[in-house]
Write a protein that holds these residues in place. Structure first.
Motif, PDB file in Angstrom:
ATOM      1  N   ARG A 356       0.813  -1.213   0.000  1.00 44.47           N
ATOM      2  CA  ARG A 356       0.000   0.000   0.000  1.00 44.47           C
ATOM      3  C   ARG A 356       0.846   1.262   0.000  1.00 44.47           C
ATOM      4  N   PHE A 357       2.073   1.166   0.528  1.00 49.75           N
ATOM      5  CA  PHE A 357       2.919   2.348   0.658  1.00 49.75           C
ATOM      6  C   PHE A 357       4.113   2.327  -0.297  1.00 49.75           C
ATOM      7  N   THR A 358       4.129   1.361  -1.219  1.00 52.50           N
ATOM      8  CA  THR A 358       5.219   1.295  -2.187  1.00 52.50           C
ATOM      9  C   THR A 358       5.233   2.553  -3.057  1.00 52.50           C
ATOM     10  N   ASN A 359       6.451   3.077  -3.296  1.00 55.12           N
ATOM     11  CA  ASN A 359       6.684   4.286  -4.109  1.00 55.12           C
ATOM     12  C   ASN A 359       6.152   5.552  -3.455  1.00 55.12           C
ATOM     13  N   ARG A 360       5.854   5.491  -2.166  1.00 55.68           N
ATOM     14  CA  ARG A 360       5.458   6.695  -1.433  1.00 55.68           C
ATOM     15  C   ARG A 360       6.685   7.316  -0.774  1.00 55.68           C
ATOM     16  N   ALA A 361       6.720   8.642  -0.776  1.00 55.26           N
ATOM     17  CA  ALA A 361       7.805   9.346  -0.101  1.00 55.26           C
ATOM     18  C   ALA A 361       7.564   9.317   1.406  1.00 55.26           C
ATOM     19  N   MET A 362       8.618   9.030   2.154  1.00 51.11           N
ATOM     20  CA  MET A 362       8.492   8.965   3.601  1.00 51.11           C
ATOM     21  C   MET A 362       9.795   9.351   4.282  1.00 51.11           C
ATOM     22  N   ARG A 363       9.655   9.703   5.544  1.00 51.74           N
ATOM     23  CA  ARG A 363      10.814  10.049   6.365  1.00 51.74           C
ATOM     24  C   ARG A 363      10.784   9.140   7.597  1.00 51.74           C
ATOM     25  N   VAL A 364      11.893   8.424   7.808  1.00 55.29           N
ATOM     26  CA  VAL A 364      11.987   7.460   8.911  1.00 55.29           C
ATOM     27  C   VAL A 364      13.066   7.920   9.876  1.00 55.29           C
ATOM     28  N   GLN A 365      12.707   7.972  11.140  1.00 57.55           N
ATOM     29  CA  GLN A 365      13.673   8.321  12.186  1.00 57.55           C
ATOM     30  C   GLN A 365      14.072   7.065  12.930  1.00 57.55           C
ATOM     31  N   THR A 366      15.400   6.885  13.125  1.00 56.37           N
ATOM     32  CA  THR A 366      15.913   5.714  13.826  1.00 56.37           C
ATOM     33  C   THR A 366      16.152   6.046  15.294  1.00 56.37           C
ATOM     34  N   GLU A 367      16.416   4.992  16.081  1.00 55.40           N
ATOM     35  CA  GLU A 367      16.629   5.172  17.519  1.00 55.40           C
ATOM     36  C   GLU A 367      17.915   5.942  17.808  1.00 55.40           C
TER      37      GLU A 367
END
Length: 414
Positions: A356-367
């Motif tokens: 569902r989220f393939t090819n969507r722009a996203m920002r991921v924050q790591t620990e």
């Protein structure tokens, strides 16, 4: 006959030894006491042959029926002879399966029948003696339909119509393949079984076959209804079976996606003799089909598990929220269908439906506080997040993030 010959031979040998000791006491008190020990008795026999020869002759005579009896026993039941020679008769007999309460009286093919395994799976009731690939003796009752709940069945020899099929098999001495007889009528059968949690049935079993087959069984039985085994109320993952592997894979997928509605497809037939297995897994998360390649490993202490499984235990799910009223639905704002979703989403939601989220722009924050921004590509075969980042100029880079190090995920508008 073989047992009588063996006993006769042993009695003659014992009588000869007692006679030899009597002769030794007749020679002197020293020889008599010393002959109580077989090595000194042999010395007395060599030193005083004239006195000992009649006792030795009686003992030698006893060897004849002993050898004949052992030969007959080897031809009829080699396993029994091996048990005698290994002195297993000196040890008290242990129950074959202490985890199953099986108390059957009777015989199969004219010999006592002590089943060690009992199952009722997919409509087939099986009582099996011996844990080899082919059972030493086995009774199978193929019911007309699988059982789901209590079972009560009565069959008489003259009953018409389609009846359960009864198969009796036994492995004759010196043969590699068992002999089997199948009956579709002409027998008496009474079953009265009730389910017991978690995977057993217990009750009365009564079977009488035609007289020439010398098979009559009656008593209490306890049967497994699948190939899972339990230990202290939990599934014992050390037990080797296809059902155990399916349980391990389903539990892993539920914890990985934090969902209990995982529909696992049929696993391929696996060689459970190996301690490492590469398993292609097909399953559905909700309505979305997915596939993974998992490596199953077995340890002596923990049993079967998935390699590099670090997902926590699935918490108890909260109760489903109550359905909102129609008035609430009428005033609730809705998102236009043509406007893409933005904002924070949970890791569990992404894992449950990555397509569902393939090819969507996203920002991921790591620990560790790092930010990985780019286009979501999907999950790799180890379940890690893959995010493609276009670099300035020619080229691109990919972030590969383990779920355990992800703190937050934000969907971007662009």
């Amino acid at each position: 006959m073989d047992t009588l010959l063996i006993l006769l031979g042993l009695l003659l040998i014992l009588a000869g030894y007692v006679w030899l000791i009597v002769q030794a006491f007749g020679r002197s008190l020293f020889w008599g006491i010393g002959s109580l020990l077989p090595p000194l008795a042999l010395v007395f026999m060599l030193r005083h042959w004239a006195r000992a020869r009649h006792a030795i002759g009686l003992g030698a005579l006893g060897c004849i029926p002993l050898v004949v009896g052992l030969t007959l026993l080897a031809a009829q039941d080699a396993a029994r002879l091996e048990a005698i020679l290994r002195l297993e008769w000196l040890h008290p007999e242990q129950p074959a399966r202490p985890d199953l309460a099986i108390r059957l009286n009777g015989e199969l093919n004219g010999k006592p029948f002590v089943p060690e395994q009992a199952e009722l799976i997919d409509g087939v009731l099986s009582l099996r003696e011996g844990e080899d690939f082919y059972a030493h003796r086995e009774v199978q009752v193929r019911l007309l339909a699988p059982v789901d709940g209590p079972l009560r069945l009565d069959v008489l020899p003259d009953d018409p119509g389609k009846l359960p099929e009864v198969e009796v098999s036994w492995l004759a001495p010196g043969q590699d393949l068992p002999e089997a007889i199948r009956l579709t009528r002409g027998y008496s059968l009474h079953l009265d079984l009730t389910p017991e949690a978690p995977n057993r049935m217990k009750g009365i079993f009564h079977l009488v076959l035609p007289a020439q087959m010398q098979t009559t069984l009656s008593g209490q039985v306890e049967l497994y209804t699948n190939h899972l085994r339990y230990r202290d109320g939990e599934v014992d993952t050390r037990h080797d079976s296809q059902d155990t592997l399916a349980y391990v894979v389903r539990d892993y997928l539920q914890r990985r996606f934090s969902r209990r509605d995982i529909e696992l497809g049929q696993l391929p037939r696996l060689e459970i003799r190996h301690s490492k297995l590469d398993v292609p897994v097909s399953f559905r998360v909700g309505d979305e089909p997915q596939e993974l390649q998992l490596e199953l490993v077995k340890s002596e202490t923990r049993g079967w598990g998935v390699q590099d499984d670090r997902y926590p235990k699935l918490p108890d799910l909260p109760p489903a929220p109550s359905r909102p009223s129609e008035s609430a639905l009428s005033v609730a704002p809705s998102r236009p269908a043509n406007v893409p979703e933005t904002g924070l989403i949970t890791l569990q939601r992404l894992q449950a439906a990555p397509q569902r989220f393939t090819n969507r722009a996203m920002r991921v924050q790591t620990e560790r506080g790092r930010l990985a921004e780019g286009v979501f590509v999907g999950l790799d075969h180890d379940g890690r997040l893959v995010i493609r980042h276009v670099m300035s100029g020619a080229g691109e880079a990919s972030y590969i993030l383990r779920p355990s190090e992800v703190v937050s995920i934000e969907l971007l508008a662009h």
